[in-house]
Write an enzyme that holds these catalytic residues in place. Structure first.
Site, PDB file in Angstrom:
ATOM      1  N   GLN A  61       4.775   3.527  -5.239  1.00 41.13           N
ATOM      2  CA  GLN A  61       6.126   3.497  -5.780  1.00 41.13           C
ATOM      3  C   GLN A  61       6.603   4.923  -5.988  1.00 41.13           C
ATOM      4  O   GLN A  61       5.800   5.856  -6.098  1.00 41.13           O
ATOM      5  CB  GLN A  61       6.199   2.702  -7.076  1.00 41.13           C
ATOM      6  CG  GLN A  61       5.331   3.207  -8.212  1.00 41.13           C
ATOM      7  CD  GLN A  61       5.230   2.185  -9.346  1.00 41.13           C
ATOM      8  OE1 GLN A  61       4.900   1.020  -9.115  1.00 41.13           O
ATOM      9  NE2 GLN A  61       5.523   2.623 -10.564  1.00 41.13           N
ATOM     10  N   LYS A  76       5.817  10.236  -5.219  1.00 37.56           N
ATOM     11  CA  LYS A  76       5.250   9.009  -4.663  1.00 37.56           C
ATOM     12  C   LYS A  76       3.841   8.820  -5.233  1.00 37.56           C
ATOM     13  O   LYS A  76       2.977   9.683  -5.056  1.00 37.56           O
ATOM     14  CB  LYS A  76       5.206   9.102  -3.137  1.00 37.56           C
ATOM     15  CG  LYS A  76       4.677   7.868  -2.436  1.00 37.56           C
ATOM     16  CD  LYS A  76       4.769   8.055  -0.916  1.00 37.56           C
ATOM     17  CE  LYS A  76       4.206   6.862  -0.162  1.00 37.56           C
ATOM     18  NZ  LYS A  76       4.297   7.045   1.312  1.00 37.56           N
ATOM     19  N   ASP A 208       6.392   4.213  11.613  1.00 36.70           N
ATOM     20  CA  ASP A 208       6.920   3.172  10.724  1.00 36.70           C
ATOM     21  C   ASP A 208       8.401   3.406  10.402  1.00 36.70           C
ATOM     22  O   ASP A 208       8.781   3.533   9.230  1.00 36.70           O
ATOM     23  CB  ASP A 208       6.102   3.153   9.436  1.00 36.70           C
ATOM     24  CG  ASP A 208       6.298   1.861   8.641  1.00 36.70           C
ATOM     25  OD1 ASP A 208       6.711   0.860   9.243  1.00 36.70           O
ATOM     26  OD2 ASP A 208       6.042   1.868   7.426  1.00 36.70           O
TER      27      ASP A 208
END
Length: 435
Positions: A61, A76, A208
């Site tokens: 998160q 992060k 990604d």
């Protein structure tokens, strides 16, 4: 999966929450991560730290914070205990995959498990992610429209990544883009060009690129310029140089519909008899198609292809997937995610095809390679091939631009005709300047 356009909306709407809206970890556990990594409390590390996360995904998160010097940063934080859970999950996946392949012999996807383990292990190392981010920033240092958050190494560990805070619209947020005065199609074009450069020129690919990992930061509503902000650099693949060049050659063959070259590249890429389906996978046209690059597949071709595909068994699909180089699987996954995004932005797939074609040509510019036994020295033939392909692409681009101008003129003609004459005929046509 949540970003793919052919997945039912019921699935994508739920799975997309894993991109940046997953259930966050309690702040007490997050604070313990800092103690374990820095040996001090959270309050002793940052001048301020917002305990409410601004994003939460599958493995971490993100919190907004400020460094002691006042610099605004995004922090992060990896969920605690992931490494242990990963080992259990991998063992479970291996057992299930082995059991399924025993029950269904045609199912041969056990090779996916070790690949998944290798990828996820790298993603859980935030020091590696920081290095990936810096390498990508160097690769695009001359590209004014690409931004990568600066890494603050003194505040970064394997489980905590502190980086420059970046503002912007989520790339598939059409309302935000339009409100900022941006053209979604222009955003789509920049996106595919950036990733085409990664694949065909750099050979170093962000694996990604879902919408939660790409922001668009508008400069001002007057000049309609923007920055493309690339986030989450945990999953990268460095393409083998031989593969990169072969993939460029494959796209050269796809552009020219050179069946012989496609077969050769198919053999070098390890797909064997399935080489004939590469044009369908990448360009949406069959190997013997008569349609132009970016045009819809004719009905007859579609019917013939559908009949061929119906004959495939699970064993055929399994064999095909297992035969693909891992580099090609990465490119296919990235390409699928990009297709979905540009579709949401309302851009035609031709934008992706033209970008890939142009950068494939650029990727074939002769250069020396230090790998023993593998040298690409400048030759007259290579230079001629490059000029010829560039010419073909410029002609094709001019063709599409002429069609756009023609359509615009027709629309203007209809508007003024209706305004001055008072009605619009049911059918108005102009000479067919561009076929």
């Amino acid at each position: 999966m949540a970003s793919l356009q052919h997945v039912p909306k019921e699935f994508t709407s739920i799975l997309s929450t894993l991109q940046d809206k997953a259930v966050p970890c309690h702040i007490k556990a997050i604070k313990q991560v800092f103690v374990e990594n820095f040996g001090k409390d959270l309050s002793d590390i940052y001048a301020s730290f917002d305990e409410q996360p601004i994003a939460s995904a599958s493995i971490a998160q993100v919190h907004r914070a400020r460094l002691p010097d006042g610099q605004e940063v995004a922090v992060k934080v990896q969920y605690p205990g992931l490494q242990q859970r990963l080992r259990v999950d991998i063992k479970t996946m291996g057992i299930l995959s082995h059991a399924i392949s025993w029950i269904f012999p045609d199912y041969q996807f056990e090779w996916i498990v070790p690949e998944f383990e290798k990828t996820l292990s790298k993603e859980l190392d935030f020091l590696q992610e920081a290095e990936n981010a810096e390498r990508t920033a160097r690769n695009f240092r001359k590209h004014k429209s690409v931004k990568v958050p600066h890494i603050f190494w003194d505040f970064t560990t394997r489980q905590v990544l502190t980086m420059e805070f970046m503002h912007g619209c989520k790339i598939d947020d059409l309302h935000c883009l339009l409100r900022s005065g941006l053209n979604p199609r222009k955003v789509a074009q920049t996106l595919v060009e950036v990733f085409a450069e990664m694949i065909f020129v750099h050979g170093y690919v962000h694996g990604d690129p879902h919408p939660g990992n790409i922001l668009v930061f508008p400069h001002s509503s007057k000049n309609h310029s923007f920055d493309l902000v690339l986030l989450d650099h945990g999953i990268y693949r460095e393409l083998d140089e031989r593969f990169r060049v072969d993939f460029c050659q494959l796209w050269k063959a796809l552009i020219l519909l050179d069946q012989h070259e496609m077969q050769q590249m198919g053999e070098r890429l390890g797909v064997g008899k399935y080489y004939q389906y590469l044009p369908v996978i990448f360009t949406g046209r069959t190997i013997d198609s008569k349609s132009g690059l970016g045009k819809s597949m004719p009905i007859e071709e579609r019917k013939r292809l559908s009949q061929e595909v119906r004959q495939f068994t699970m064993g055929d699909i399994s064999q095909f997937m297992e035969s693909l180089p891992r580099d090609l699987l990465t490119v296919l996954r990235t390409d699928g995610l990009l297709r979905s995004i540009i579709s949401k932005l309302g851009a035609p797939q031709r934008v992706r095809l033209m970008a890939n074609a142009k950068y494939a040509v650029a990727g074939l510019v002769p250069k020396y390679n230090s790998e023993p036994g593998f040298s690409l020295k400048p030759t007259a033939k290579a230079t001629f091939d490059y000029i010829y392909l560039r010419l073909c692409l410029e002609v094709l681009e001019l063709h599409y631009k002429m069609k756009g101008i023609y359509a615009s003129l027709l629309q203007q003609f209809k508007y003024w005709f209706s305004k001055f004459v008072g009605y619009l005929p049911t059918r108005i046509t102009l000479p067919n300047l561009v076929s």
